[in-house]
Design a protein around this motif. Sequence first.
Motif, PDB file in Angstrom:
ATOM      1  N   ARG A  85      -1.434  -9.275 -14.492  1.00  0.00           N
ATOM      2  CA  ARG A  85      -2.500  -9.184 -13.647  1.00  0.00           C
ATOM      3  C   ARG A  85      -2.020  -9.477 -12.307  1.00  0.00           C
ATOM      4  O   ARG A  85      -2.804 -10.064 -11.232  1.00  0.00           O
ATOM      5  N   SER A  86      -0.829  -9.074 -11.672  1.00  0.00           N
ATOM      6  CA  SER A  86      -0.172  -9.141 -10.411  1.00  0.00           C
ATOM      7  C   SER A  86      -0.960  -8.266  -9.462  1.00  0.00           C
ATOM      8  O   SER A  86      -1.528  -7.400  -9.680  1.00  0.00           O
ATOM      9  N   PRO A  87      -1.023  -8.720  -8.089  1.00  0.00           N
ATOM     10  CA  PRO A  87      -1.744  -8.170  -7.116  1.00  0.00           C
ATOM     11  C   PRO A  87      -1.268  -6.546  -7.065  1.00  0.00           C
ATOM     12  O   PRO A  87      -2.239  -5.603  -6.897  1.00  0.00           O
ATOM     13  N   ARG A  88      -0.029  -6.230  -7.165  1.00  0.00           N
ATOM     14  CA  ARG A  88       0.493  -4.934  -7.220  1.00  0.00           C
ATOM     15  C   ARG A  88      -0.120  -4.020  -8.239  1.00  0.00           C
ATOM     16  O   ARG A  88      -0.548  -2.855  -8.123  1.00  0.00           O
ATOM     17  N   THR A  89      -0.013  -4.776  -9.371  1.00  0.00           N
ATOM     18  CA  THR A  89      -0.699  -3.908 -10.543  1.00  0.00           C
ATOM     19  C   THR A  89      -2.240  -3.505 -10.648  1.00  0.00           C
ATOM     20  O   THR A  89      -2.683  -2.603 -10.795  1.00  0.00           O
ATOM     21  N   LEU A  90      -2.877  -4.606 -10.106  1.00  0.00           N
ATOM     22  CA  LEU A  90      -4.247  -4.382  -9.950  1.00  0.00           C
ATOM     23  C   LEU A  90      -4.708  -3.415  -8.840  1.00  0.00           C
ATOM     24  O   LEU A  90      -5.851  -2.862  -8.881  1.00  0.00           O
ATOM     25  N   SER A 108     -14.407   5.276  -7.945  1.00  0.00           N
ATOM     26  CA  SER A 108     -12.873   5.616  -7.854  1.00  0.00           C
ATOM     27  C   SER A 108     -12.320   4.525  -6.960  1.00  0.00           C
ATOM     28  O   SER A 108     -12.706   4.577  -5.901  1.00  0.00           O
ATOM     29  N   ALA A 109     -11.715   3.462  -7.721  1.00  0.00           N
ATOM     30  CA  ALA A 109     -11.386   2.542  -6.962  1.00  0.00           C
ATOM     31  C   ALA A 109      -9.941   1.668  -7.839  1.00  0.00           C
ATOM     32  O   ALA A 109      -9.969   1.957  -8.924  1.00  0.00           O
ATOM     33  N   PRO A 110      -9.214   0.863  -6.943  1.00  0.00           N
ATOM     34  CA  PRO A 110      -8.047   0.079  -7.757  1.00  0.00           C
ATOM     35  C   PRO A 110      -9.076  -0.779  -8.761  1.00  0.00           C
ATOM     36  O   PRO A 110     -10.107  -1.412  -8.413  1.00  0.00           O
ATOM     37  N   LEU A 111      -8.671  -1.154  -9.706  1.00  0.00           N
ATOM     38  CA  LEU A 111      -9.208  -1.756 -10.923  1.00  0.00           C
ATOM     39  C   LEU A 111      -9.823  -3.200 -10.539  1.00  0.00           C
ATOM     40  O   LEU A 111     -10.647  -3.525 -10.622  1.00  0.00           O
ATOM     41  N   GLY A 112      -8.395  -3.884  -9.831  1.00  0.00           N
ATOM     42  CA  GLY A 112      -9.073  -5.291  -9.520  1.00  0.00           C
ATOM     43  C   GLY A 112     -10.196  -5.316  -8.402  1.00  0.00           C
ATOM     44  O   GLY A 112     -11.010  -6.107  -8.711  1.00  0.00           O
ATOM     45  N   ASP A 113     -10.117  -4.621  -7.452  1.00  0.00           N
ATOM     46  CA  ASP A 113     -11.067  -4.424  -6.430  1.00  0.00           C
ATOM     47  C   ASP A 113     -12.342  -4.242  -6.860  1.00  0.00           C
ATOM     48  O   ASP A 113     -13.351  -4.494  -6.788  1.00  0.00           O
ATOM     49  N   THR A 155      -6.336   5.029 -14.779  1.00  0.00           N
ATOM     50  CA  THR A 155      -5.019   5.858 -14.679  1.00  0.00           C
ATOM     51  C   THR A 155      -3.897   4.577 -14.203  1.00  0.00           C
ATOM     52  O   THR A 155      -4.257   3.893 -13.139  1.00  0.00           O
ATOM     53  N   ASN A 156      -2.918   4.732 -14.592  1.00  0.00           N
ATOM     54  CA  ASN A 156      -1.566   3.840 -14.178  1.00  0.00           C
ATOM     55  C   ASN A 156      -0.772   4.617 -13.036  1.00  0.00           C
ATOM     56  O   ASN A 156      -0.271   5.531 -13.616  1.00  0.00           O
ATOM     57  N   GLU A 157      -1.149   4.382 -11.974  1.00  0.00           N
ATOM     58  CA  GLU A 157      -0.482   4.839 -10.726  1.00  0.00           C
ATOM     59  C   GLU A 157       0.881   4.071 -10.353  1.00  0.00           C
ATOM     60  O   GLU A 157       1.299   4.270  -9.057  1.00  0.00           O
ATOM     61  N   GLY A 158       1.176   2.978 -10.968  1.00  0.00           N
ATOM     62  CA  GLY A 158       2.271   2.118 -10.912  1.00  0.00           C
ATOM     63  C   GLY A 158       3.651   2.651 -11.439  1.00  0.00           C
ATOM     64  O   GLY A 158       3.615   3.772 -11.953  1.00  0.00           O
ATOM     65  N   ASP A 159       4.686   1.924 -11.293  1.00  0.00           N
ATOM     66  CA  ASP A 159       6.131   2.290 -11.715  1.00  0.00           C
ATOM     67  C   ASP A 159       6.263   1.849 -13.236  1.00  0.00           C
ATOM     68  O   ASP A 159       7.220   2.079 -13.822  1.00  0.00           O
ATOM     69  N   GLU A 160       5.449   0.952 -13.609  1.00  0.00           N
ATOM     70  CA  GLU A 160       5.799   0.302 -14.972  1.00  0.00           C
ATOM     71  C   GLU A 160       4.666   0.531 -15.985  1.00  0.00           C
ATOM     72  O   GLU A 160       3.722   0.642 -15.621  1.00  0.00           O
ATOM     73  N   ARG A 382      -2.445   1.983  -0.836  1.00  0.00           N
ATOM     74  CA  ARG A 382      -3.277   0.581  -1.460  1.00  0.00           C
ATOM     75  C   ARG A 382      -2.310  -0.705  -1.454  1.00  0.00           C
ATOM     76  O   ARG A 382      -2.864  -1.759  -1.409  1.00  0.00           O
ATOM     77  N   ILE A 383      -1.077  -0.536  -1.662  1.00  0.00           N
ATOM     78  CA  ILE A 383      -0.199  -1.654  -2.035  1.00  0.00           C
ATOM     79  C   ILE A 383       0.575  -2.028  -1.044  1.00  0.00           C
ATOM     80  O   ILE A 383       1.400  -3.058  -1.045  1.00  0.00           O
ATOM     81  N   ALA A 384       0.694  -1.175   0.211  1.00  0.00           N
ATOM     82  CA  ALA A 384       1.659  -1.697   1.274  1.00  0.00           C
ATOM     83  C   ALA A 384       1.289  -2.996   1.866  1.00  0.00           C
ATOM     84  O   ALA A 384       0.425  -3.327   2.309  1.00  0.00           O
ATOM     85  N   GLY A 385       2.327  -3.833   1.854  1.00  0.00           N
ATOM     86  CA  GLY A 385       2.229  -5.178   2.630  1.00  0.00           C
ATOM     87  C   GLY A 385       1.398  -6.062   1.881  1.00  0.00           C
ATOM     88  O   GLY A 385       0.886  -7.006   2.183  1.00  0.00           O
TER      89      GLY A 385
END
Length: 389
Positions: A85-90, A108-113, A155-160, A382-385
């Motif tokens: 549940r890290s910020p980058r993952t969410l 259509s939104a990041p899951l956490g937000d 959808t998993n738009e991450g790297d892991e 979305r995840i920059a910085g």
Amino acid sequence: MTATRTGPAIGAAGENALYAMLDGVETRWACPENRTAAKGSAARAGGGRKGSPFLPIAPGETVVLAEEQGVSGIVRRIWMTMKDRSPRTLRSLRIDMYWDGSDKAAVSAPLGDFFGTGLGLVVPFQSALFSSPEGRSFNCAVPMPFRTGMKITVTNEGDETMQMFFYDVDYTVGDRHAADVLYFHAHFRREHPTKQRQDYEIVPLLKGRGRFLGANIGVRPDISRYGLSWWGEGECKIYLDGDDDYPSLCSTGTEDYIGTGWEQGTFSNLYQGCHVADKTSMAFCFYRYHVPDPVYFHRDIKVTMQQIGYWDPQTRDKFKESGVRAMTAREGDRIIDFAADAPESIPDYGNFEREDDWSSCAYFYLDCPASSLPELADVKSRIAGLDAR
């Protein structure tokens, strides 16, 4: 004298009455133990002994959480949790919802937000629409009607690979909807940084007829530029039905808009809250839901928030030490150089324009299953910085 009963019969109670039985309406739960939510198909894996409580989601993979075709209904509750549940993952997991066969997602939104967890910072909170009871899960209780079908995906738009993804989508089918029933939408935005004197748009200009339900907002003030100074003097402005330069609705400050005052601490109420107020790292997550105070629009709507800060004598001295230059938040656009300008020329108190990292997820009902708002931004932006402080 015998009293005469008037009004509808007891059995004609509205659907929100706990004792009401709705004719022709059936309950469905979609989850990893019953992906199709079909009757008599749950808990079959592993001999019915908790054989499939979660599912993995590989990078780039989209999974359908719930889907119905050729039937009306209402999505009534959504619950999710996952091990990471890290910020980058969410921010990398994307949730989409489609109504009545539309090719464009209404949500259509990041899951956490989407679940009210601004900046990917999961903390315990409870509101009327979203909650995280112990800061380890995500709950949504917004009713989402559909007429001919629905589809909800992640959808998993991450790297892991997301190794353990748990969920429930609880809904009913067979609900009969009046012609004026609206479709639920959610829209995520981020500006990193915002631009001076250009109000942050929570909802860009949106055409149609509907109801603005509210938003959750995440702010990371620029501490490298402004230190720990107060950032939330900006007003929320809501432009309705042809408003041009000036809105019909306006708050008196950011913290005032969410029902508190004199800056923001931590609290969570049914319709307003600030569940993250870290004044050391300067991270703030807050929400306002217009449930008892509906915001209707009949032609169009735009919702914005100003980025305005505040200085007092103590802040002024710190700005002088750090060499801050700032534009006053008044007509005339005066630039104050706190280090170089004559001290007597700088007032003890004042408002100034800021540039910070703002993000938001807005919720609204609309009279059509798809809107004209822009598509969700790519995961890189979305995840920059997001983790840098």
